[in-house]
Design an enzyme around this catalytic site. Structure first.
Site, short mmCIF file in Angstrom:
data_model
loop_
_atom_site.label_atom_id
_atom_site.label_comp_id
_atom_site.label_asym_id
_atom_site.label_seq_id
_atom_site.Cartn_x
_atom_site.Cartn_y
_atom_site.Cartn_z
N GLU A 249 34.00 40.06 31.46
CA GLU A 249 33.76 38.78 30.78
C GLU A 249 33.69 37.73 31.89
OE1 GLU A 249 33.71 35.52 29.59
OE2 GLU A 249 35.81 35.62 29.01
N CYS A 283 35.02 29.17 29.86
CA CYS A 283 33.80 29.91 30.18
C CYS A 283 32.69 29.68 29.17
CB CYS A 283 34.09 31.39 30.37
SG CYS A 283 34.91 32.11 28.96
N GLU A 380 27.72 26.82 37.11
CA GLU A 380 28.74 26.40 36.14
C GLU A 380 29.74 25.44 36.80
OE1 GLU A 380 31.83 29.02 33.44
OE2 GLU A 380 31.37 29.73 35.44
P1 NAD Z 1 37.98 33.29 41.62
O1 NAD Z 1 36.78 34.09 41.38
O2 NAD Z 1 38.58 33.29 42.98
O3 NAD Z 1 39.15 33.72 40.62
C1 NAD Z 1 38.97 33.86 39.22
C2 NAD Z 1 40.10 34.75 38.73
O4 NAD Z 1 39.92 36.04 39.24
C3 NAD Z 1 41.49 34.30 39.22
O5 NAD Z 1 42.43 34.47 38.21
C4 NAD Z 1 41.78 35.22 40.41
O6 NAD Z 1 43.16 35.48 40.56
C5 NAD Z 1 41.05 36.47 40.02
N1 NAD Z 1 40.56 37.19 41.16
C6 NAD Z 1 39.97 36.70 42.27
N2 NAD Z 1 39.63 37.70 43.11
C7 NAD Z 1 40.01 38.85 42.51
C8 NAD Z 1 39.93 40.22 42.85
N3 NAD Z 1 39.35 40.62 43.99
N4 NAD Z 1 40.42 41.12 41.99
C9 NAD Z 1 40.98 40.75 40.83
N5 NAD Z 1 41.07 39.47 40.43
C10 NAD Z 1 40.60 38.54 41.26
O7 NAD Z 1 37.65 31.85 41.19
P2 NAD Z 1 38.51 30.53 40.94
O8 NAD Z 1 38.46 29.64 42.14
O9 NAD Z 1 39.84 30.82 40.36
O10 NAD Z 1 37.54 29.91 39.88
C11 NAD Z 1 36.23 29.66 40.28
C12 NAD Z 1 35.23 30.12 39.30
O11 NAD Z 1 35.61 31.27 38.58
C13 NAD Z 1 34.95 29.10 38.22
O12 NAD Z 1 34.04 28.17 38.68
C14 NAD Z 1 34.43 29.92 37.11
O13 NAD Z 1 33.04 30.08 37.28
C15 NAD Z 1 35.06 31.24 37.28
N6 NAD Z 1 36.12 31.48 36.29
C16 NAD Z 1 35.73 31.99 35.11
C17 NAD Z 1 36.66 32.22 34.13
C18 NAD Z 1 36.25 32.79 32.80
O14 NAD Z 1 36.95 32.60 31.83
N7 NAD Z 1 35.15 33.54 32.73
C19 NAD Z 1 37.99 31.92 34.36
C20 NAD Z 1 38.37 31.40 35.60
C21 NAD Z 1 37.41 31.19 36.57
#
Ligand code: NAD
Length: 476
Positions: A249, A283, A380
Site C-alpha cells: 500500500e 496517502c 505527492e
Molecule cells: P520513508 O519511505 O523513509 O518511510 C516511510 C515508512 O516506511 C516509515 O514508517 C519508515 O520507517 C518505513 N521504512 C523506511 N525504510 C524502510 C525499509 N527499508 N524497510 C521497512 N520500512 C521502511 O519516508 P518518510 O520520510 O517517512 O515519508 C516520505 C514519504 O513516504 C511521503 O512523502 C509519502 O509519500 C510516503 N509515505 C506514505 C505513507 C502511506 O500511507 N502510503 C505513509 C508514510 C509515508
C-alpha cells in the site's frame, strides 16, 4: 494517564531494555518524549522463531475463538480510547479528535475481522467425474511480517494485525519508530485480550535492517507494507528471494476533478477539509485539484478561505483544527515544493512558510498558476500544500489526471451522470469517490494501481490477503 514507555513484544514478553534505542519526539514541540527500544538480530530471530512456533496452534484454533480474542481487543481499545488518543497525538501531532476517531475506527476493524474470520467459507466446485468432490479452501499463509508508517499509527497496524490474525496467521509487526507508543498500546490490548504468546510480535529498529532480516527468513510467508513507493519496491525486491506474497500500500497523489456543473463553494469547502486532515499526511489525501475554468476562481476563493480559517497548533490544545507535520523531513520537503512552484511562476494564494521555529508547523498553503510538470503536480506533497489548476474538457482532464506513475485514490465532483460514468471508467486509481471524499471504510477494499502498489487491505480482501488457496479433490 498511561505512562509513555513503548516496548518490544516478543514471544509474549514485553521488553523495554535494548542495546540500542531511538528518541521519540513530540512534533508540536520538537522535544523528546521517550525512547523506543531497537531489536537486534538476536531479538528478530527470537520473534521469527516465536511466530513460527505459535503458527500451527493459532491456525488450527476455530475461527470463532480467534474472533473472540480480537473482539475483546476491540473492547479494550474502546475502553482506553482517551489515553491512547493522547499518546497518538503526542507522538504524531494530529488533532486529538482525529486521533480518537482513528482509534475508534481501529476498534471497529478488530471487531469486523473477528466476525469475518468465520466467513472463510471456501467453495465446492461441481466435478467432471462422478463420485468426486472438489473443495477450494483458503488456508492461512503462515507467519507474516508487516511494516507500518507514522501517519496513521493506529489504523495501519490494526488493518494488518486484524487481517492476519483473523485469517489464522501469526505476525511480526515492525511499526514506525516515530510513533511506537500507539502500536505498543494496540499490541498490549491484544495481549490483555488473551492472545497466545508468539501470535503477535512487535519490533522496532533500523527499518532497512529489520525488513532485510525478516524478509530474508524463509519462515516468513507474507509481507505487508504501507509507506513510500521507493521502499515498497525495495521490499518487493527482497521478497523475490523466498517468493513471499506481498501487499503493498504505497503512495498516491489523488486528483480531484471539479466539473462546471458542481457548486464551487461546496466543492471548495469539502475539498479543503479533506486536504488539510492530518496536515495533508494521508496517502489518499486529495492533492491535485483540477477545476473547470468557469468556476476556478470561486472554488479557489472558497478553498483559500477554508485554509485561512484553520487554527494550527498543538493537537492536544482546545480549538486546534490542524496539527504540526509529523517530522522535520516533511518541513524540509514543504520548502522544496513551495520553492519549485515559485521558481515556475506559481502564485502562493495563502501560506507557503513554516510557522515559528518550535515544533514542525507549516502554514495551510494554496498554490495556483503552475503547469502539470511542476513538482507539486508530479510528486505527492504529503503535507498541507494544495495546487489548484484549471481545465477545459473532461477528456483532457482525465488524461492529465492519469499522466502520473501512481494511482491510489481519486475524486470528482459532478451532478451529470454521463460525466460521472466517464470519470468512473477513465480515471486510473484503486479507489474513486464521486461527490464524496469518504472512500475508506472497514468493509471496503483499500489499495492502489500502478506504482501505488498491489493487493488490498480492508473488506474481505483484507482477510484473503493472508490466505492461500488449496484445491482438494477427493474421489470415492
Ligand atoms: P520513508 O519511505 O523513509 O518511510 C516511510 C515508512 O516506511 C516509515 O514508517 C519508515 O520507517 C518505513 N521504512 C523506511 N525504510 C524502510 C525499509 N527499508 N524497510 C521497512 N520500512 C521502511 O519516508 P518518510 O520520510 O517517512 O515519508 C516520505 C514519504 O513516504 C511521503 O512523502 C509519502 O509519500 C510516503 N509515505 C506514505 C505513507 C502511506 O500511507 N502510503 C505513509 C508514510 C509515508
Amino acid at each position: 494517564m498511561t505512562t509513555y514507555q513503548p516496548a518490544l513484544y516478543i514471544n509474549g514478553t514485553f521488553r523495554t531494555e535494548a542495546k540500542t534505542s531511538g528518541a521519540v519526539l513530540n512534533p508540536a514541540t520538537g522535544e523528546t518524549i521517550g525512547k523506543v527500544p531497537f531489536a537486534d538480530a538476536g531479538a528478530l530471530d527470537e520473534a521469527i522463531a516465536a511466530a513460527e512456533k505459535a503458527f500451527p496452534a493459532w491456525a488450527a484454533m476455530p475461527a470463532y475463538d480467534r474472533g473472540a480474542i480480537l473482539r475483546k481487543a476491540a473492547g479494550l481499545v474502546r475502553e482506553r480510547v482517551k489515553d491512547l488518543a493522547r499518546i497518538l497525538t503526542l507522538e504524531q501531532g494530529k488533532v486529538f479528535a482525529e486521533a480518537r476517531g482513528e482509534l475508534l475506527a481501529s476498534a471497529e476493524i478488530f471487531e469486523w475481522y473477528a466476525e469475518e474470520a468465520r466467513r472463510n467459507y471456501g467453495r465446492l466446485v461441481p466435478p467432471r467425474q462422478a463420485g468426486m468432490r472438489q473443495m477450494v479452501i483458503g488456508e492461512p499463509v503462515g507467519p507474516a511480517a508487516a511494516f507500518t508508517p507514522w501517519n496513521f499509527p493506529a489504523l495501519t497496524p490494526t488493518r494488518k494485525i486484524a487481517g492476519a490474525l483473523a485469517a489464522g496467521c501469526t505476525l511480526i509487526l515492525k511499526a514506525a519508530e516515530e510513533t511506537p507508543g500507539t502500536a505498543f498500546e494496540l499490541v498490549r490490548a491484544c495481549a490483555d485480550a488473551g492472545l497466545p504468546a508468539g501470535v503477535l510480535n512487535l519490533v522496532f529498529g533500523d527499518p532497512a535492517q529489520v525488513s532485510k532480516h525478516l524478509i530474508g527468513s524463509p519462515a516468513i510467508r507474507k509481507i505487508s507494507f504501507t509507506g513510500s513507493v521507493a521502499v515498497g519496491k525495495e521490499l518487493t525486491r527482497l521478497s523475490a528471494q523466498h517468493l513471499q506474497r506481498t501487499t503493498m500500500e504505497l503512495g498516491g497523489h489523488a486528483p480531484v476533478i471539479v466539473c462546471a456543473d458542481f457548486d464551487p463553494d461546496l466543492a471548495g469547502k469539502v475539498a479543503a477539509a479533506g486536504k488539510y486532515r492530518n496536515a495533508g499526511q494521508v496517502c489518499v489525501s486529495p492533492s491535485r485539484f483540477f477545476v473547470h475554468e468557469s468556476i476556478f476562481e470561486k472554488f479557489t476563493d472558497r478553498f483559500v478561505a477554508y485554509a485561512k480559517g484553520l487554527k494550527v497548533g498543538d493537537g492536544l490544545a482546545e480549538g486546534t483544527t490542524m496539527g504540526p507535520l509529523a517530522n522535520d523531513r516533511r518541513l524540509q520537503a514543504m520548502d522544496k515544493f513551495v520553492a519549485d512552484a515559485k521558481a515556475r511562476g506559481g502564485q502562493v494564494r495563502t501560506g507557503g512558510a513554516r510557522i515559528g521555529n518550535r515544533g514542525f508547523f507549516f502554514e495551510p498553503t494554496v498554490v495556483t498558476g503552475i503547469a502539470d510538470d511542476a513538482m507539486l503536480m508530479t510528486t505527492e506533497p504529503f503535507g498541507p500544500i494544495a495546487p489548484i489548476v484549471p481545465f477545459k474538457e473532461v477528456d483532457e482532464v482525465i488524461a492529465r489526471a492519469n499522466n502520473i506513475s501512481v494511482g491510489l485514490a481519486g475524486y470528482a465532483f459532478t451532478k451529470n451522470t454521463t460525466v460521472a460514468e466517464k470519470l468512473a471508467s477513465g480515471v486510473r486509481v484503486g479507489m474513486l469517490g464521486i461527490n464524496t471524499l469518504n472512500i475508506a471504510s472497514t468493509e471496503t477494499p483499500f489499495g492502489g494501481v500502478k506504482e501505488s502498489g498491489s493487493g488490498s487491505e480492508g473488506g474481505i480482501e483484507g482477510l484473503e490477503a493472508y490466505l492461500e488457496i488449496k484445491l482438494v479433490s477427493i474421489l470415492g
